[in-house]
Design a protein around this motif. Structure first.
Motif, PDB file in Angstrom:
ATOM      1  N   ALA A 141      -0.450  21.089  -4.399  1.00  0.00           N
ATOM      2  CA  ALA A 141       0.765  21.668  -3.821  1.00  0.00           C
ATOM      3  C   ALA A 141       0.435  22.907  -3.000  1.00  0.00           C
ATOM      4  O   ALA A 141       1.104  23.187  -2.001  1.00  0.00           O
ATOM      5  CB  ALA A 141       1.758  22.014  -4.923  1.00  0.00           C
ATOM      6  N   GLY A 142      -0.599  23.644  -3.390  1.00  0.00           N
ATOM      7  CA  GLY A 142      -0.980  24.835  -2.639  1.00  0.00           C
ATOM      8  C   GLY A 142      -1.555  24.528  -1.277  1.00  0.00           C
ATOM      9  O   GLY A 142      -1.494  25.363  -0.367  1.00  0.00           O
ATOM     10  N   THR A 143      -2.128  23.345  -1.105  1.00  0.00           N
ATOM     11  CA  THR A 143      -2.716  22.988   0.188  1.00  0.00           C
ATOM     12  C   THR A 143      -1.706  22.389   1.160  1.00  0.00           C
ATOM     13  O   THR A 143      -2.008  22.249   2.337  1.00  0.00           O
ATOM     14  CB  THR A 143      -3.859  21.968  -0.002  1.00  0.00           C
ATOM     15  N   LEU A 144      -0.530  22.043   0.681  1.00  0.00           N
ATOM     16  CA  LEU A 144       0.465  21.403   1.543  1.00  0.00           C
ATOM     17  C   LEU A 144       1.181  22.425   2.421  1.00  0.00           C
ATOM     18  O   LEU A 144       1.457  23.540   1.992  1.00  0.00           O
ATOM     19  CB  LEU A 144       1.512  20.670   0.701  1.00  0.00           C
ATOM     20  N   PRO A 145       1.533  22.038   3.651  1.00  0.00           N
ATOM     21  CA  PRO A 145       2.383  22.903   4.461  1.00  0.00           C
ATOM     22  C   PRO A 145       3.772  23.042   3.828  1.00  0.00           C
ATOM     23  O   PRO A 145       4.195  22.202   3.032  1.00  0.00           O
ATOM     24  CB  PRO A 145       2.474  22.179   5.810  1.00  0.00           C
ATOM     25  N   GLU A 164       8.967  20.345   0.451  1.00  0.00           N
ATOM     26  CA  GLU A 164      10.391  20.082   0.202  1.00  0.00           C
ATOM     27  C   GLU A 164      10.561  18.828  -0.632  1.00  0.00           C
ATOM     28  O   GLU A 164      11.383  18.793  -1.535  1.00  0.00           O
ATOM     29  CB  GLU A 164      11.145  19.940   1.525  1.00  0.00           C
ATOM     30  N   ALA A 165       9.801  17.786  -0.316  1.00  0.00           N
ATOM     31  CA  ALA A 165       9.894  16.523  -1.060  1.00  0.00           C
ATOM     32  C   ALA A 165       8.503  15.922  -1.174  1.00  0.00           C
ATOM     33  O   ALA A 165       8.020  15.279  -0.246  1.00  0.00           O
ATOM     34  CB  ALA A 165      10.839  15.556  -0.366  1.00  0.00           C
ATOM     35  N   ILE A 166       7.870  16.144  -2.301  1.00  0.00           N
ATOM     36  CA  ILE A 166       6.540  15.583  -2.535  1.00  0.00           C
ATOM     37  C   ILE A 166       6.714  14.176  -3.097  1.00  0.00           C
ATOM     38  O   ILE A 166       7.462  13.968  -4.046  1.00  0.00           O
ATOM     39  CB  ILE A 166       5.732  16.461  -3.507  1.00  0.00           C
ATOM     40  N   ARG A 167       6.027  13.228  -2.479  1.00  0.00           N
ATOM     41  CA  ARG A 167       6.101  11.842  -2.948  1.00  0.00           C
ATOM     42  C   ARG A 167       4.840  11.511  -3.713  1.00  0.00           C
ATOM     43  O   ARG A 167       3.737  11.810  -3.256  1.00  0.00           O
ATOM     44  CB  ARG A 167       6.280  10.897  -1.760  1.00  0.00           C
ATOM     45  N   ILE A 168       5.024  10.882  -4.871  1.00  0.00           N
ATOM     46  CA  ILE A 168       3.886  10.478  -5.688  1.00  0.00           C
ATOM     47  C   ILE A 168       3.967   8.978  -5.960  1.00  0.00           C
ATOM     48  O   ILE A 168       5.053   8.416  -6.063  1.00  0.00           O
ATOM     49  CB  ILE A 168       3.814  11.269  -7.016  1.00  0.00           C
ATOM     50  N   ARG A 200       0.850  -1.185   0.000  1.00  0.00           N
ATOM     51  CA  ARG A 200       0.000   0.000   0.000  1.00  0.00           C
ATOM     52  C   ARG A 200       0.883   1.231   0.000  1.00  0.00           C
ATOM     53  O   ARG A 200       2.053   1.177   0.372  1.00  0.00           O
ATOM     54  CB  ARG A 200      -0.965   0.003   1.165  1.00  0.00           C
ATOM     55  N   ALA A 201       0.306   2.325  -0.420  1.00  0.00           N
ATOM     56  CA  ALA A 201       1.062   3.564  -0.549  1.00  0.00           C
ATOM     57  C   ALA A 201       1.446   4.097   0.825  1.00  0.00           C
ATOM     58  O   ALA A 201       0.674   3.989   1.778  1.00  0.00           O
ATOM     59  CB  ALA A 201       0.229   4.599  -1.280  1.00  0.00           C
ATOM     60  N   PRO A 202       2.631   4.674   0.948  1.00  0.00           N
ATOM     61  CA  PRO A 202       3.011   5.301   2.205  1.00  0.00           C
ATOM     62  C   PRO A 202       2.100   6.497   2.487  1.00  0.00           C
ATOM     63  O   PRO A 202       1.495   7.049   1.573  1.00  0.00           O
ATOM     64  CB  PRO A 202       4.448   5.764   1.967  1.00  0.00           C
ATOM     65  N   PRO A 203       1.995   6.910   3.740  1.00  0.00           N
ATOM     66  CA  PRO A 203       1.150   8.065   4.040  1.00  0.00           C
ATOM     67  C   PRO A 203       1.726   9.331   3.403  1.00  0.00           C
ATOM     68  O   PRO A 203       2.916   9.413   3.123  1.00  0.00           O
ATOM     69  CB  PRO A 203       1.179   8.150   5.569  1.00  0.00           C
ATOM     70  N   ASP A 204       0.884  10.297   3.197  1.00  0.00           N
ATOM     71  CA  ASP A 204       1.265  11.597   2.630  1.00  0.00           C
ATOM     72  C   ASP A 204       1.858  11.487   1.236  1.00  0.00           C
ATOM     73  O   ASP A 204       2.854  12.127   0.915  1.00  0.00           O
ATOM     74  CB  ASP A 204       2.233  12.334   3.567  1.00  0.00           C
ATOM     75  N   THR A 205       1.272  10.655   0.410  1.00  0.00           N
ATOM     76  CA  THR A 205       1.694  10.558  -0.982  1.00  0.00           C
ATOM     77  C   THR A 205       0.513  10.881  -1.886  1.00  0.00           C
ATOM     78  O   THR A 205      -0.634  10.609  -1.552  1.00  0.00           O
ATOM     79  CB  THR A 205       2.211   9.151  -1.334  1.00  0.00           C
ATOM     80  N   LEU A 206       0.834  11.465  -3.006  1.00  0.00           N
ATOM     81  CA  LEU A 206      -0.173  11.764  -4.015  1.00  0.00           C
ATOM     82  C   LEU A 206      -0.285  10.544  -4.922  1.00  0.00           C
ATOM     83  O   LEU A 206       0.699  10.136  -5.536  1.00  0.00           O
ATOM     84  CB  LEU A 206       0.232  12.998  -4.821  1.00  0.00           C
ATOM     85  N   ILE A 207      -1.458   9.954  -4.992  1.00  0.00           N
ATOM     86  CA  ILE A 207      -1.675   8.768  -5.819  1.00  0.00           C
ATOM     87  C   ILE A 207      -2.204   9.221  -7.173  1.00  0.00           C
ATOM     88  O   ILE A 207      -3.154  10.003  -7.241  1.00  0.00           O
ATOM     89  CB  ILE A 207      -2.652   7.798  -5.139  1.00  0.00           C
ATOM     90  N   ILE A 208      -1.579   8.727  -8.239  1.00  0.00           N
ATOM     91  CA  ILE A 208      -1.999   9.075  -9.593  1.00  0.00           C
ATOM     92  C   ILE A 208      -2.440   7.793 -10.284  1.00  0.00           C
ATOM     93  O   ILE A 208      -1.660   6.863 -10.457  1.00  0.00           O
ATOM     94  CB  ILE A 208      -0.854   9.738 -10.379  1.00  0.00           C
ATOM     95  N   ARG A 209      -3.691   7.746 -10.674  1.00  0.00           N
ATOM     96  CA  ARG A 209      -4.255   6.565 -11.320  1.00  0.00           C
ATOM     97  C   ARG A 209      -3.867   6.511 -12.795  1.00  0.00           C
ATOM     98  O   ARG A 209      -3.324   7.460 -13.348  1.00  0.00           O
ATOM     99  CB  ARG A 209      -5.770   6.581 -11.179  1.00  0.00           C
ATOM    100  N   ALA A 210      -4.156   5.395 -13.447  1.00  0.00           N
ATOM    101  CA  ALA A 210      -3.770   5.181 -14.848  1.00  0.00           C
ATOM    102  C   ALA A 210      -4.413   6.195 -15.785  1.00  0.00           C
ATOM    103  O   ALA A 210      -3.831   6.557 -16.809  1.00  0.00           O
ATOM    104  CB  ALA A 210      -4.129   3.762 -15.284  1.00  0.00           C
ATOM    105  N   ASP A 211      -5.591   6.679 -15.439  1.00  0.00           N
ATOM    106  CA  ASP A 211      -6.254   7.660 -16.301  1.00  0.00           C
ATOM    107  C   ASP A 211      -5.840   9.099 -15.999  1.00  0.00           C
ATOM    108  O   ASP A 211      -6.345  10.031 -16.613  1.00  0.00           O
ATOM    109  CB  ASP A 211      -7.774   7.519 -16.199  1.00  0.00           C
ATOM    110  N   GLY A 212      -4.931   9.294 -15.053  1.00  0.00           N
ATOM    111  CA  GLY A 212      -4.427  10.631 -14.729  1.00  0.00           C
ATOM    112  C   GLY A 212      -5.143  11.296 -13.577  1.00  0.00           C
ATOM    113  O   GLY A 212      -4.736  12.380 -13.153  1.00  0.00           O
ATOM    114  N   THR A 213      -6.198  10.677 -13.031  1.00  0.00           N
ATOM    115  CA  THR A 213      -6.864  11.261 -11.872  1.00  0.00           C
ATOM    116  C   THR A 213      -5.989  11.078 -10.644  1.00  0.00           C
ATOM    117  O   THR A 213      -5.224  10.117 -10.538  1.00  0.00           O
ATOM    118  CB  THR A 213      -8.248  10.617 -11.630  1.00  0.00           C
ATOM    119  N   MET A 214      -6.099  12.021  -9.721  1.00  0.00           N
ATOM    120  CA  MET A 214      -5.236  12.015  -8.540  1.00  0.00           C
ATOM    121  C   MET A 214      -6.078  11.989  -7.283  1.00  0.00           C
ATOM    122  O   MET A 214      -7.213  12.479  -7.274  1.00  0.00           O
ATOM    123  CB  MET A 214      -4.351  13.260  -8.543  1.00  0.00           C
ATOM    124  N   GLU A 215      -5.480  11.446  -6.208  1.00  0.00           N
ATOM    125  CA  GLU A 215      -6.132  11.489  -4.900  1.00  0.00           C
ATOM    126  C   GLU A 215      -5.079  11.574  -3.810  1.00  0.00           C
ATOM    127  O   GLU A 215      -3.937  11.115  -3.975  1.00  0.00           O
ATOM    128  CB  GLU A 215      -7.059  10.296  -4.692  1.00  0.00           C
TER     129      GLU A 215
END
Length: 128
Positions: A80-84, A89-93, A52-67
């Motif tokens: 990115a605007g909502t992140l502290p 410094e290091a966004i994980r996707i 499973r994905a680590p916490p605080d990561t942006l998940i990008i699906r095959a169709d390009g939708t994100m969650e």
């Protein structure tokens, strides 16, 4: 009278013995660089771990939708605007395996444009 040709002095086996001896010494020394593990140590088994994905990561699906945290994300800039500041410094996707590379690069560029200092792609490591 014709002279008989002289026999050569034989094969240079001394040189071959020297090379083999040097290789033996090298492997004896190199084999001692890494000490063996303790005999009473049992290593962690990861074969049955749930992927499973680590916490605080942006998940990008095959169709390009994100969650993010199970909630849909409209755009990478909005995300990115909502992140502290410290999380920018290091966004994980975590991209889907079937995601088009051009889409991934576009999202990464959008994140960089929104202030992300570095972008780290989280992947599955195969130990086969």
């Amino acid at each position: 009278m014709a002279r008989k040709p002289r026999k050569s002095g034989g094969e240079p086996t001394i040189a071959l013995i020297n090379v083999v001896f040097l290789m033996l010494i090298f492997f004896l020394v190199a084999g001692q660089v890494a000490p063996p593990l303790a005999s009473d140590l049992s290593l962690v088994r990861t074969a049955e771990l749930e992927g499973r994905a680590p916490p605080d990561t942006l998940i990008i699906r095959a169709d390009g939708t994100m969650e993010f945290h199970g909630e849909p994300v409209q755009s990478a800039t909005a995300f990115a605007g909502t992140l502290p500041e410290e999380m920018r410094e290091a966004i994980r996707i975590v991209p889907d395996r079937e995601l088009d590379a051009r889409t991934l690069v576009g999202i990464a560029a959008e994140l960089r444009g929104a202030g992300a200092e570095s972008i780290r792609i989280v992947t599955e490591r195969g130990l086969e």
